[in-house]
Design a protein around this motif. Structure first.
Motif, PDB file in Angstrom:
ATOM      1  N   ALA A 275       5.536 -13.884   1.500  1.00  0.00           N
ATOM      2  CA  ALA A 275       5.554 -14.246   0.079  1.00  0.00           C
ATOM      3  C   ALA A 275       5.619 -15.762  -0.090  1.00  0.00           C
ATOM      4  CB  ALA A 275       6.727 -13.574  -0.624  1.00  0.00           C
ATOM      5  N   ASP A 276       6.318 -16.459   0.805  1.00  0.00           N
ATOM      6  CA  ASP A 276       6.313 -17.924   0.763  1.00  0.00           C
ATOM      7  C   ASP A 276       4.900 -18.454   0.964  1.00  0.00           C
ATOM      8  OD1 ASP A 276       9.041 -18.082   0.355  1.00  0.00           O
ATOM      9  OD2 ASP A 276       9.535 -18.536   2.444  1.00  0.00           O
ATOM     10  N   ARG A 277       4.177 -17.896   1.933  1.00  0.00           N
ATOM     11  CA  ARG A 277       2.836 -18.384   2.247  1.00  0.00           C
ATOM     12  C   ARG A 277       1.881 -18.144   1.080  1.00  0.00           C
ATOM     13  NH1 ARG A 277      -1.995 -16.732   3.780  1.00  0.00           N
ATOM     14  NH2 ARG A 277      -1.401 -14.531   3.640  1.00  0.00           N
ATOM     15  N   VAL A 278       1.884 -16.912   0.573  1.00  0.00           N
ATOM     16  CA  VAL A 278       0.978 -16.585  -0.528  1.00  0.00           C
ATOM     17  C   VAL A 278       1.404 -17.304  -1.805  1.00  0.00           C
ATOM     18  CG1 VAL A 278       0.072 -14.707  -1.962  1.00  0.00           C
ATOM     19  CG2 VAL A 278       0.406 -14.359   0.499  1.00  0.00           C
ATOM     20  N   GLY A 279       2.706 -17.407  -2.029  1.00  0.00           N
ATOM     21  CA  GLY A 279       3.192 -18.108  -3.210  1.00  0.00           C
ATOM     22  C   GLY A 279       2.830 -19.578  -3.199  1.00  0.00           C
ATOM     23  N   ALA A 280       2.903 -20.209  -2.029  1.00  0.00           N
ATOM     24  CA  ALA A 280       2.516 -21.618  -1.924  1.00  0.00           C
ATOM     25  C   ALA A 280       1.048 -21.796  -2.283  1.00  0.00           C
ATOM     26  CB  ALA A 280       2.779 -22.125  -0.504  1.00  0.00           C
ATOM     27  N   ALA A 281       0.211 -20.827  -1.920  1.00  0.00           N
ATOM     28  CA  ALA A 281      -1.207 -20.902  -2.271  1.00  0.00           C
ATOM     29  C   ALA A 281      -1.414 -20.705  -3.769  1.00  0.00           C
ATOM     30  CB  ALA A 281      -1.992 -19.858  -1.484  1.00  0.00           C
ATOM     31  N   ILE A 282      -0.685 -19.788  -4.362  1.00  0.00           N
ATOM     32  CA  ILE A 282      -0.829 -19.530  -5.796  1.00  0.00           C
ATOM     33  C   ILE A 282      -0.424 -20.761  -6.607  1.00  0.00           C
ATOM     34  CG2 ILE A 282       0.090 -18.193  -7.738  1.00  0.00           C
ATOM     35  CD1 ILE A 282       0.302 -15.794  -5.829  1.00  0.00           C
ATOM     36  N   ALA A 283       0.716 -21.380  -6.242  1.00  0.00           N
ATOM     37  CA  ALA A 283       1.192 -22.554  -6.977  1.00  0.00           C
ATOM     38  C   ALA A 283       0.433 -23.816  -6.593  1.00  0.00           C
ATOM     39  CB  ALA A 283       2.687 -22.755  -6.727  1.00  0.00           C
ATOM     40  N   GLY A 284      -0.151 -23.832  -5.383  1.00  0.00           N
ATOM     41  CA  GLY A 284      -0.870 -24.999  -4.915  1.00  0.00           C
ATOM     42  C   GLY A 284       0.018 -26.112  -4.426  1.00  0.00           C
ATOM     43  N   ASP A 285       1.293 -25.834  -4.131  1.00  0.00           N
ATOM     44  CA  ASP A 285       2.220 -26.896  -3.713  1.00  0.00           C
ATOM     45  C   ASP A 285       3.309 -26.309  -2.822  1.00  0.00           C
ATOM     46  OD1 ASP A 285       3.791 -29.104  -3.394  1.00  0.00           O
ATOM     47  OD2 ASP A 285       4.057 -29.515  -5.527  1.00  0.00           O
ATOM     48  N   PRO A 286       3.082 -26.207  -1.509  1.00  0.00           N
ATOM     49  CA  PRO A 286       4.124 -25.679  -0.614  1.00  0.00           C
ATOM     50  C   PRO A 286       5.417 -26.485  -0.659  1.00  0.00           C
ATOM     51  CG  PRO A 286       2.006 -25.841   0.522  1.00  0.00           C
ATOM     52  CD  PRO A 286       1.851 -26.557  -0.779  1.00  0.00           C
ATOM     53  N   LEU A 287       5.310 -27.787  -0.861  1.00  0.00           N
ATOM     54  CA  LEU A 287       6.494 -28.635  -0.816  1.00  0.00           C
ATOM     55  C   LEU A 287       7.405 -28.429  -2.017  1.00  0.00           C
ATOM     56  CD1 LEU A 287       4.916 -31.922   0.580  1.00  0.00           C
ATOM     57  CD2 LEU A 287       6.158 -30.137   1.810  1.00  0.00           C
ATOM     58  N   ALA A 288       6.831 -28.059  -3.164  1.00  0.00           N
ATOM     59  CA  ALA A 288       7.663 -27.761  -4.328  1.00  0.00           C
ATOM     60  C   ALA A 288       8.525 -26.534  -4.061  1.00  0.00           C
ATOM     61  CB  ALA A 288       6.787 -27.544  -5.562  1.00  0.00           C
ATOM     62  N   LEU A 289       7.938 -25.511  -3.435  1.00  0.00           N
ATOM     63  CA  LEU A 289       8.714 -24.321  -3.086  1.00  0.00           C
ATOM     64  C   LEU A 289       9.752 -24.652  -2.028  1.00  0.00           C
ATOM     65  CD1 LEU A 289       9.373 -21.333  -3.200  1.00  0.00           C
ATOM     66  CD2 LEU A 289       7.408 -20.883  -1.703  1.00  0.00           C
ATOM     67  N   ALA A 290       9.399 -25.484  -1.056  1.00  0.00           N
ATOM     68  CA  ALA A 290      10.363 -25.876  -0.019  1.00  0.00           C
ATOM     69  C   ALA A 290      11.568 -26.578  -0.633  1.00  0.00           C
ATOM     70  CB  ALA A 290       9.683 -26.784   1.013  1.00  0.00           C
ATOM     71  N   ALA A 291      11.312 -27.524  -1.553  1.00  0.00           N
ATOM     72  CA  ALA A 291      12.408 -28.235  -2.206  1.00  0.00           C
ATOM     73  C   ALA A 291      13.253 -27.274  -3.035  1.00  0.00           C
ATOM     74  CB  ALA A 291      11.855 -29.350  -3.084  1.00  0.00           C
ATOM     75  N   ALA A 292      12.599 -26.329  -3.720  1.00  0.00           N
ATOM     76  CA  ALA A 292      13.325 -25.360  -4.534  1.00  0.00           C
ATOM     77  C   ALA A 292      14.231 -24.481  -3.671  1.00  0.00           C
ATOM     78  CB  ALA A 292      12.333 -24.487  -5.309  1.00  0.00           C
ATOM     79  N   LEU A 293      13.731 -24.031  -2.529  1.00  0.00           N
ATOM     80  CA  LEU A 293      14.534 -23.184  -1.649  1.00  0.00           C
ATOM     81  C   LEU A 293      15.789 -23.911  -1.181  1.00  0.00           C
ATOM     82  CD1 LEU A 293      11.766 -21.500   0.551  1.00  0.00           C
ATOM     83  CD2 LEU A 293      13.152 -20.424  -1.230  1.00  0.00           C
ATOM     84  N   GLN A 294      15.661 -25.189  -0.860  1.00  0.00           N
ATOM     85  CA  GLN A 294      16.822 -25.963  -0.413  1.00  0.00           C
ATOM     86  C   GLN A 294      17.856 -26.085  -1.524  1.00  0.00           C
ATOM     87  OE1 GLN A 294      14.256 -29.255   1.015  1.00  0.00           O
ATOM     88  NE2 GLN A 294      15.432 -29.150   2.906  1.00  0.00           N
ATOM     89  N   LYS A 295      17.414 -26.353  -2.734  1.00  0.00           N
ATOM     90  CA  LYS A 295      18.343 -26.463  -3.860  1.00  0.00           C
ATOM     91  C   LYS A 295      19.035 -25.134  -4.157  1.00  0.00           C
ATOM     92  CE  LYS A 295      16.139 -30.193  -6.532  1.00  0.00           C
ATOM     93  NZ  LYS A 295      15.532 -30.543  -7.839  1.00  0.00           N
ATOM     94  N   ILE A 296      18.232 -24.066  -4.185  1.00  0.00           N
ATOM     95  CA  ILE A 296      18.793 -22.754  -4.509  1.00  0.00           C
ATOM     96  C   ILE A 296      19.803 -22.328  -3.456  1.00  0.00           C
ATOM     97  CG2 ILE A 296      18.259 -20.322  -4.879  1.00  0.00           C
ATOM     98  CD1 ILE A 296      15.472 -21.233  -5.807  1.00  0.00           C
ATOM     99  N   ASP A 297      19.440 -22.526  -2.187  1.00  0.00           N
ATOM    100  CA  ASP A 297      20.322 -22.113  -1.097  1.00  0.00           C
ATOM    101  C   ASP A 297      21.654 -22.843  -1.162  1.00  0.00           C
ATOM    102  OD1 ASP A 297      20.711 -20.666   1.506  1.00  0.00           O
ATOM    103  OD2 ASP A 297      20.870 -22.716   2.254  1.00  0.00           O
ATOM    104  N   ALA A 298      21.623 -24.149  -1.393  1.00  0.00           N
ATOM    105  CA  ALA A 298      22.862 -24.926  -1.454  1.00  0.00           C
ATOM    106  C   ALA A 298      23.747 -24.475  -2.611  1.00  0.00           C
ATOM    107  CB  ALA A 298      22.537 -26.415  -1.586  1.00  0.00           C
TER     108      ALA A 298
END
Length: 314
Positions: free
Chosen positions: A208-231
């Motif tokens: 879902a991360d891989r496909v979601g990054a393609a849908i949004a067109g920005d893998p790094l935005a999802l990466a940054a979001a995951l770090q914030k949410i996790d913390a």
């Protein structure tokens, strides 16, 4: 494959439920458990999404919402669903301070995506897009049926095991299996249900991360979001999830982390590993369908300030 996986998981969870029924009441208990779990499977297939949405007090929203951030959230989900060739899902917000999100529904035509108010408060727009694209990826991959049904049935298994432990009578010899059967009720049944959930969740989240990054067109935005949410999820308790831990697998980040849930039973892969995979995606040239979904000039650098930006919700 998704239908086969769902059938296999339901068969495993049904066997667990029936086995617990046998340990509680012998052949009669097994027969009752079989009838109960059969009805539960039907209810889960048709109504589990509605049960989950009601449990978390999800509030549907649309483009007419008075809050500008919610309107932007709705517009982005609608646009990404269209780009991913998906029907428009029900779009909802959950009144909860923990930043998180999930998707539910038995198929893309009956799907819902939800974000907490904490998520909209903490993330910037690009990061919210990344998170919701991840949830739309679950819908596109038809993960939501598996996620919702297993959460419902696994929760029932844990409840039945707890019932048997506390109200099943003090004389262990009355139960089939004696002391061994009692120990199985107390330990093995909830553990087995957790392992079934864990087996389906980790690989599903990477995809879902891989496909979601393609849908949004920005893998790094999802990466940054995951770090914030996790913390933040480690600091902010989600009371509804704590009362219904089997529903934790639905979320993008484990909502039980607020109380230090043992990593052994986590239904989510380590956030660090997910971020590293997304970073790798950002360095790969896009081809085929992925290229068509990606923005023409994706951000290819992780900025330190990106991890501290607050969203416009507050």
């Amino acid at each position: 494959m998704n239908h086969l996986r769902t059938f296999t998981l339901l068969a495993a969870l049904t066997a667990l439920f029936v086995g617990i029924g046998y340990l509680i009441g012998g052949p009669v208990g097994m027969g009752i458990a079989l009838v109960v779990v059969g009805g539960l499977n039907l209810i889960s297939y048709w109504n589990a999404d509605k049960i989950v949405l009601k449990m978390y007090r999800a509030q549907p929203v649309d483009e007419q919402h008075p809050n500008a951030v919610v309107r932007a959230y709705v517009a982005d989900v609608v646009q990404m669903a269209r780009d991913a060739d998906l029907p428009r899902p029900v779009i909802a917000i959950i009144p909860n301070d923990q930043p998180n999100a999930f998707a539910t529904g038995r198929n893309p035509a009956h799907a819902a995506v939800c974000a907490t108010t904490g998520l909209l408060d903490m993330l910037n727009r690009d990061e919210i897009r990344g998170v919701m694209a991840h949830e739309l990826a679950h819908v596109k991959n038809r993960d939501t049926l598996t996620m919702t049904v297993t959460a419902t049935v696994a929760g029932a298994i844990a409840a039945l095991a707890n019932f048997a432990m506390f109200f099943g009578g003090s004389d262990h010899r009355e139960r089939p299996g004696g002391l061994i059967g009692t120990l199985a009720l107390m330990i093995l049944a909830p553990l087995a249900a957790a392992l079934v959930q864990m087996a389906i969740s980790r690989s599903r989240e990477y995809e879902a991360d891989r496909v979601g990054a393609a849908i949004a067109g920005d893998p790094l935005a999802l990466a940054a979001a995951l770090q914030k949410i996790d913390a933040s999820a480690r600091q902010i308790v989600n009371p509804v999830a704590e009362r219904n831990p089997a529903s934790g697998q639905l979320f993008i980040i484990n909502p039980l982390a607020g109380r230090g849930t043992d990593n052994l039973f986590s239904t989510h892969p380590a956030t660090r590993n997910r971020v590293e995979a997304l970073m790798g995606l950002s360095r790969q040239p896009a081809t085929g369908p992925v290229a068509a979904l990606e923005s023409p000039e994706p951000d290819v650098s992780v900025r330190p300030d990106r991890l501290s930006d607050r969203g416009p919700w507050g």
